[in-house]
Design an enzyme around this catalytic site. Structure first.
Site, mmCIF file in Angstrom:
data_model
loop_
_atom_site.group_PDB
_atom_site.id
_atom_site.type_symbol
_atom_site.label_atom_id
_atom_site.label_comp_id
_atom_site.label_asym_id
_atom_site.label_seq_id
_atom_site.Cartn_x
_atom_site.Cartn_y
_atom_site.Cartn_z
ATOM 1 N N ALA A 60 0.954 -1.265 -0.025
ATOM 2 C CA ALA A 60 -0.060 -0.128 0.041
ATOM 3 C C ALA A 60 1.016 1.262 0.037
ATOM 4 O O ALA A 60 2.083 0.943 0.557
ATOM 5 C CB ALA A 60 -0.938 -0.001 1.405
ATOM 6 N N GLY A 104 0.750 -4.968 1.053
ATOM 7 C CA GLY A 104 -0.649 -5.039 0.353
ATOM 8 C C GLY A 104 -0.088 -5.724 -1.005
ATOM 9 O O GLY A 104 -1.024 -6.345 -1.487
ATOM 10 N N GLU A 107 -0.415 -9.244 -0.385
ATOM 11 C CA GLU A 107 -1.729 -9.676 0.016
ATOM 12 C C GLU A 107 -2.555 -9.701 -1.257
ATOM 13 O O GLU A 107 -3.431 -10.538 -1.186
ATOM 14 C CB GLU A 107 -2.177 -8.708 1.051
ATOM 15 C CG GLU A 107 -1.371 -8.973 2.373
ATOM 16 C CD GLU A 107 -2.023 -7.703 3.432
ATOM 17 O OE1 GLU A 107 -1.475 -6.656 3.334
ATOM 18 O OE2 GLU A 107 -2.538 -8.024 4.461
ATOM 19 N N GLU A 127 5.103 -5.018 6.974
ATOM 20 C CA GLU A 127 4.246 -4.158 7.929
ATOM 21 C C GLU A 127 4.618 -3.921 9.165
ATOM 22 O O GLU A 127 4.681 -2.881 9.763
ATOM 23 C CB GLU A 127 2.903 -4.449 7.950
ATOM 24 C CG GLU A 127 2.061 -4.468 6.609
ATOM 25 C CD GLU A 127 2.249 -5.711 5.727
ATOM 26 O OE1 GLU A 127 3.112 -6.524 6.083
ATOM 27 O OE2 GLU A 127 1.289 -5.491 4.630
HETATM 28 N N1 CAA Z 1 4.670 3.183 -0.342
HETATM 29 C C1 CAA Z 1 5.066 4.624 -1.109
HETATM 30 N N2 CAA Z 1 6.395 4.606 -1.333
HETATM 31 C C2 CAA Z 1 6.920 3.517 -1.810
HETATM 32 C C3 CAA Z 1 6.708 2.267 -1.360
HETATM 33 C C4 CAA Z 1 5.398 2.219 -0.609
HETATM 34 N N3 CAA Z 1 4.884 0.895 -0.178
HETATM 35 N N4 CAA Z 1 7.694 1.292 -1.375
HETATM 36 C C5 CAA Z 1 8.550 2.008 -2.303
HETATM 37 N N5 CAA Z 1 8.190 3.656 -2.344
HETATM 38 C C6 CAA Z 1 9.029 4.350 -3.107
HETATM 39 C C7 CAA Z 1 10.057 5.005 -2.089
HETATM 40 O O1 CAA Z 1 9.689 5.829 -1.085
HETATM 41 C C8 CAA Z 1 11.193 5.636 -3.092
HETATM 42 O O2 CAA Z 1 10.514 6.773 -3.229
HETATM 43 P P1 CAA Z 1 11.558 8.215 -3.724
HETATM 44 O O3 CAA Z 1 12.308 8.019 -4.859
HETATM 45 O O4 CAA Z 1 10.743 9.218 -3.682
HETATM 46 O O5 CAA Z 1 12.354 8.137 -2.347
HETATM 47 C C9 CAA Z 1 10.869 4.928 -4.608
HETATM 48 O O6 CAA Z 1 9.602 3.975 -4.257
HETATM 49 C C10 CAA Z 1 11.976 3.619 -4.502
HETATM 50 O O7 CAA Z 1 12.052 2.913 -3.388
HETATM 51 P P2 CAA Z 1 13.406 2.800 -2.629
HETATM 52 O O8 CAA Z 1 14.295 3.766 -2.943
HETATM 53 O O9 CAA Z 1 13.056 2.452 -1.070
HETATM 54 O O10 CAA Z 1 13.987 1.421 -3.454
HETATM 55 P P3 CAA Z 1 15.084 0.413 -2.754
HETATM 56 O O11 CAA Z 1 15.524 -0.455 -3.617
HETATM 57 O O12 CAA Z 1 16.064 1.039 -1.875
HETATM 58 O O13 CAA Z 1 14.268 -0.393 -1.592
HETATM 59 C C11 CAA Z 1 12.090 -1.578 -1.039
HETATM 60 C C12 CAA Z 1 13.007 -1.338 -2.120
HETATM 61 C C13 CAA Z 1 12.832 -2.556 0.025
HETATM 62 C C14 CAA Z 1 11.022 -2.237 -1.450
HETATM 63 C C15 CAA Z 1 11.685 -0.269 -0.331
HETATM 64 O O14 CAA Z 1 11.230 0.584 -1.102
HETATM 65 C C16 CAA Z 1 10.471 -0.569 0.973
HETATM 66 O O15 CAA Z 1 11.002 -1.006 1.968
HETATM 67 N N6 CAA Z 1 9.352 -0.156 0.649
HETATM 68 C C17 CAA Z 1 8.238 -0.277 1.505
HETATM 69 C C18 CAA Z 1 7.971 -1.643 1.438
HETATM 70 C C19 CAA Z 1 6.639 -1.831 2.546
HETATM 71 O O16 CAA Z 1 6.820 -1.516 3.841
HETATM 72 N N7 CAA Z 1 5.316 -2.268 2.178
HETATM 73 C C20 CAA Z 1 4.445 -2.355 3.040
HETATM 74 C C21 CAA Z 1 3.526 -1.010 2.884
HETATM 75 S S1 CAA Z 1 2.150 -1.223 4.229
HETATM 76 C C22 CAA Z 1 1.089 -2.149 3.577
HETATM 77 O O17 CAA Z 1 1.163 -2.489 2.409
HETATM 78 C C23 CAA Z 1 -0.201 -2.268 4.440
HETATM 79 C C24 CAA Z 1 -1.308 -3.197 4.064
HETATM 80 O O18 CAA Z 1 -1.056 -4.355 4.397
HETATM 81 C C25 CAA Z 1 -2.254 -3.241 2.934
#
Ligand code: CAA
Length: 253
Positions: A60, A104, A107, A127
């Site tokens: 998400a 998400g 999921e 998460e």
């Molecule tokens: N939401 C919003 N933005 C996201 C995102 C997310 N889930 N995942 C990645 N992005 C964005 C980053 O913020 C970044 O944006 P900027 O360039 O503006 O900084 C861009 O995508 C590229 O990501 P990274 O620079 O972080 O790329 P990386 O290769 O260094 O890392 C990653 C990749 C490990 C996937 C890392 O991006 C990450 O940890 N992302 C978040 C993953 C996460 O926590 N997902 C769960 C979300 S909560 C959820 O989904 C709730 C639910 O159950 C419904």
């Protein structure tokens, strides 16, 4: 983004700058497309994929979490029924997973009927690192697929696993080299698309019921759906074609 290809419809999450993270708009667009495709008899199988090589869907959109109030979040989830719509969709839904498939995104894949992955796929429920838990069905669908222990290992550690490990635990059905993923997905989807759509639909309903019904009720349900198919033209055609040693032509009736 939606691409129609004969009986297949590819729905592409197209926000590569944020690794295809799903915001409110994404979810509403997907729901609108799914609604339209549900009544289109020419479309037999839905395939979800992510734009770019880095991600299927990285979750998400975390930016939207910044100032959401608890009750609004709860009501929103109940009203939208995003993951539930995919899990109960009347046609088979396949997740074609390349790159990150997290939160998400994972999921969403769990709500699909099949998960096909490239060797570069990376799956997880991170998460917990945000101080929350999976909120798109992960705590319920993941243990049903991989068992409670493995589900808790993923959910409590937030660890991201590689495709081979995901396959070993039953989280994905197939793992193929990246360049073969699309062809493999097409092959499986087209094979399903050739079958009787009525039989496919009832097979989906019966198998999906297995995780929410106790065994006796489930077997009774299966027997009813099985009998129902004896009233279809497709069943008559399937049996006739077998006896005549030819390929059946199913019409979905
Ligand atoms: N939401 C919003 N933005 C996201 C995102 C997310 N889930 N995942 C990645 N992005 C964005 C980053 O913020 C970044 O944006 P900027 O360039 O503006 O900084 C861009 O995508 C590229 O990501 P990274 O620079 O972080 O790329 P990386 O290769 O260094 O890392 C990653 C990749 C490990 C996937 C890392 O991006 C990450 O940890 N992302 C978040 C993953 C996460 O926590 N997902 C769960 C979300 S909560 C959820 O989904 C709730 C639910 O159950 C419904």
């Amino acid at each position: 983004m939606v691409d129609r290809e004969g009986p297949l419809a590819f729905i592409t999450f197209n926000r590569p700058k944020v690794l295809n993270a799903m915001n409110r708009q994404t979810k509403e667009e997907v729901l609108a497309v799914l609604k339209e495709l549900a009544t289109d008899d020419d479309v037999r199988v839905i395939i979800f994929r992510g734009a770019g090589e880095k991600a299927f869907v990285a979750g998400a959109d975390v930016k939207e979490f910044a100032d959401v109030r608890p009750m609004d979040q709860r009501e929103d989830r109940r009203r939208l029924r995003y993951y539930e719509t995919i899990a109960g969709y009347p046609k088979p839904v396949i997740a074609m997973i390349d790159g990150y498939c997290l939160g998400g995104g994972c999921e969403l894949a769990l709500a699909c009927d099949l998960r096909l992955a490239s060797e570069e796929a990376r799956l997880g429920q991170p998460e917990i690192n945000l101080g929350i838990i999976p909120g798109g069905g992960g705590t319920q669908r993941l243990p049903r697929l991989v068992g409670e222990g493995k589900a808790l290992q993923l959910i409590l550690t937030g660890d991201i696993v590689a495709a081979a490990e995901a396959k070993a635990m039953g989280l994905v059905e197939e793992v193929v080299p990246r360049e073969e993923l699309e062809a493999k997905t097409r092959e499986i989807a087209l094979k399903i698309a050739e079958k009787s759509p009525v039989a496919v639909r009832l097979a989906l309903e019966a198998v999906r019921a297995a995780s929410r019904m106790e065994i006796e009720a489930g077997l009774e349900y299966e027997a009813t759906l099985f009998a129902l198919l004896f009233a279809t033209e497709d069943k008559a055609e399937g049996v006739k074609a077998f006896l005549e040693k030819r390929k059946p032509v199913f019409k979905g009736r």
